[in-house]
Design an enzyme around this catalytic site. Structure first.
Site, PDB file in Angstrom:
ATOM      1  N   GLU A  73       0.919  -1.267  -0.133  1.00  0.00           N
ATOM      2  CA  GLU A  73      -0.025  -0.001   0.007  1.00  0.00           C
ATOM      3  C   GLU A  73       0.937   1.308   0.029  1.00  0.00           C
ATOM      4  O   GLU A  73       0.547   2.151  -0.837  1.00  0.00           O
ATOM      5  CB  GLU A  73      -0.876  -0.011   1.325  1.00  0.00           C
ATOM      6  CG  GLU A  73      -1.933  -0.947   1.475  1.00  0.00           C
ATOM      7  CD  GLU A  73      -1.243  -2.315   2.165  1.00  0.00           C
ATOM      8  OE1 GLU A  73      -0.256  -2.740   2.083  1.00  0.00           O
ATOM      9  OE2 GLU A  73      -1.870  -2.534   3.107  1.00  0.00           O
ATOM     10  N   CYS A 108      -0.458   0.707   8.015  1.00  0.00           N
ATOM     11  CA  CYS A 108      -0.877   0.862   6.345  1.00  0.00           C
ATOM     12  C   CYS A 108      -1.725   1.751   6.306  1.00  0.00           C
ATOM     13  O   CYS A 108      -2.148   2.942   5.757  1.00  0.00           O
ATOM     14  CB  CYS A 108      -0.770  -0.093   5.529  1.00  0.00           C
ATOM     15  SG  CYS A 108       1.080  -1.027   5.463  1.00  0.00           S
ATOM     16  N   HIS A 288     -28.902  -1.993  -5.633  1.00  0.00           N
ATOM     17  CA  HIS A 288     -29.468  -0.717  -6.032  1.00  0.00           C
ATOM     18  C   HIS A 288     -30.854  -0.615  -4.895  1.00  0.00           C
ATOM     19  O   HIS A 288     -31.269  -1.494  -4.313  1.00  0.00           O
ATOM     20  CB  HIS A 288     -30.051  -0.740  -7.163  1.00  0.00           C
ATOM     21  CG  HIS A 288     -29.145  -0.577  -8.358  1.00  0.00           C
ATOM     22  ND1 HIS A 288     -29.307  -0.382  -9.791  1.00  0.00           N
ATOM     23  CD2 HIS A 288     -27.706  -0.645  -8.370  1.00  0.00           C
ATOM     24  CE1 HIS A 288     -28.245  -0.350 -10.491  1.00  0.00           C
ATOM     25  NE2 HIS A 288     -27.475  -0.571  -9.702  1.00  0.00           N
ATOM     26  N   CYS A 316     -32.916   1.530 -13.265  1.00  0.00           N
ATOM     27  CA  CYS A 316     -32.339   0.818 -14.289  1.00  0.00           C
ATOM     28  C   CYS A 316     -33.063  -0.212 -14.954  1.00  0.00           C
ATOM     29  O   CYS A 316     -33.963  -0.534 -14.345  1.00  0.00           O
ATOM     30  CB  CYS A 316     -30.732   0.326 -13.801  1.00  0.00           C
ATOM     31  SG  CYS A 316     -30.705  -1.023 -12.464  1.00  0.00           S
ATOM     32  N   CYS A 319     -33.695  -3.146 -12.347  1.00  0.00           N
ATOM     33  CA  CYS A 319     -34.450  -2.875 -11.071  1.00  0.00           C
ATOM     34  C   CYS A 319     -36.022  -2.692 -11.624  1.00  0.00           C
ATOM     35  O   CYS A 319     -37.125  -3.149 -11.215  1.00  0.00           O
ATOM     36  CB  CYS A 319     -33.972  -1.481 -10.571  1.00  0.00           C
ATOM     37  SG  CYS A 319     -32.639  -1.833  -9.692  1.00  0.00           S
TER      38      CYS A 319
END
Length: 429
Positions: A73, A108, A288, A316, A319
């Protein structure tokens, strides 16, 4: 210690080990075992994209590995500072995605937190195959702090493993073949991560309730996760409402600039009980809001009820089809959807999704001043008046005309008019 720029504090330059890793390396180091004490190296596959309203533009991708006692990282942060931040405009906004064999250790995570705090033009998604030393309170705390800083932290699911295999592995054209217990181990890693992150989710007002549960899908869009978290709240802040329901043109609004899919719903029952209200939020890369809404309504086992939904974006296709199927199975239920904006309205699959809603008997319309006012009163602040922004009604009428043209182009105007004339109330005795 306050925020500082990690890249500026260190002059040594680190480079990715390569763009692709071998199949053997991936299968060994990314295997999501519950216990993997013999896997001490950390591999970090990264993708950097420039944020754009239309679509993200890929800039860099590659693989880092811990080097010289410096974790992967930190190597990435040094490299990103020198190769991206120093080269491109500071006004650019970037999305960083990590696929990691181990989640970050607390040290990190601390460095990543400070880096994000000094570079507000970055967003970071972290998907990890395994959780590192999850019993350590410091590790748990810093994972929570990453989420609170705006990073997305999640366990790698089958979709992430497939994407990683396709983009970062020298796969020779072979498809990814899941190893034994991949999904079982994912559910374990995911459940442990949710236990860690549960205390750090944004609290809701004391007058509301919040529920956390897992939802599993059968089939959906390619990006749909198998198990995701749900958060339910009752009220929006005034700032959230004005920023999220603002019905300006799409080119000025993109997900990367904080516009998120909200769904506010109100259920009125014919038995005289008080209406039920709630607000659902879709998180990027997760389930969603419409599907979360369906899950909620199914759990209530309602029959005759009037439901009004206010959406920041129209549904969408996936959905829309699931909403339509839900309505067809419940002919006595009345569902009216108002949307502030139309989502990809020029694309035929999205138009077809809207058509499936109309054909199922769902009433779909565009929010105008009365709907914005009602949404404000029920979900924001009933004690203060709603002050419309400039051009609200003009933009609403434009969007209504656009929706009307979609109805006409698919030959559904008469059908929609018939539904609009239906009595919205209890059956006559």
């Amino acid at each position: 210690m306050g925020p500082f720029c990690l890249g500026c504090s260190h002059r040594k330059c680190y480079s990715p080990i390569r763009n692709l890793i071998s199949q053997e390396t991936f299968k060994f180091h990314f295997k999501n075992l519950r216990y993997a004490i013999d896997r001490k190296d950390t591999f970090l596959c990264y993708e950097v994209t420039r944020k754009d309203c239309d679509s993200p533009v890929s800039l860099h991708h590659g693989v880092f590995k811990n080097k010289d006692n410096i974790h992967a990282e930190i190597c990435f942060l040094y490299w990103f500072h020198d190769k991206v931040l120093k080269v491109l405009s500071p006004r650019e906004e970037f999305k960083i995605t990590w696929y990691m064999s181990w989640s970050p250790c607390f040290e990190c995570a601390e460095q990543v937190l400070r880096f994000l705090a000094t570079h507000h033009n970055l967003s970071l998604d972290i998907f990890s195959s395994r959780l590192y030393n999850i019993r350590d309170p410091e590790n748990q705390q810093n994972l929570c702090r990453l989420v609170q800083e705006g990073a997305q932290v999640a366990a790698m699911d089958l979709y992430e493993f497939k994407k990683c295999w396709k983009k970062f592995v020298d796969n020779g054209g072979r498809r990814f073949r899941p190893w034994k217990k991949l999904l079982t181990n994912f559910r374990y890693q995911d459940s442990k991560l949710q236990e860690i992150l549960r205390p750090c989710y944004i609290p809701v007002p004391s007058s509301s309730s919040s529920t956390l549960s897992n939802i599993c899908l059968t089939k959906g869009l390619p990006e749909t996760r198998f198990c995701v978290e749900r958060r339910r709240v009752h009220l929006l802040s005034e700032e959230e409402f004005y920023s999220q329901f603002y019905n300006q043109r799409v080119k000025h609004l993109c997900y990367y600039h904080g516009v998120k899919p909200y769904l506010c719903y109100q259920l009125e029952q014919f038995n005289g009980q008080a209406p039920l209200k709630g607000c659902l939020l879709s998180e990027k890369g997760k389930q969603h809001a419409e599907i979360l809404f369906l899950d909620k309504i199914r759990s209530m086992e309602l029959s005759q009820v009037i439901i009004t939904c206010y959406l920041t974006w129209s549904p969408c296709p996936n959905c829309a089809w699931q909403l339509a199927a839900f309505k067809r199975d419940r002919p006595d239920l009345i569902l009216h959807i108002y949307t502030s904006r139309l989502y990809f309205h020029w694309k035929r699959p999205f138009q077809k999704g809207l058509c499936s809603l109309w054909q199922s008997g769902i009433l779909v319309d565009v929010m105008d001043l009365p709907q914005f006012t009602d949404c404000w009163t029920n979900f924001v602040n009933p004690k203060r008046p709603f002050w419309p922004w400039k051009g609200l009604e003009i933009i609403s009428r434009r969007t209504q005309r656009r929706l009307h043209r979609i109805k006409e182009s698919w030959g559904l105007q008469d059908l929609v008019n018939d539904f609009g004339n239906l009595q919205l109330g209890p059956p006559m005795s």
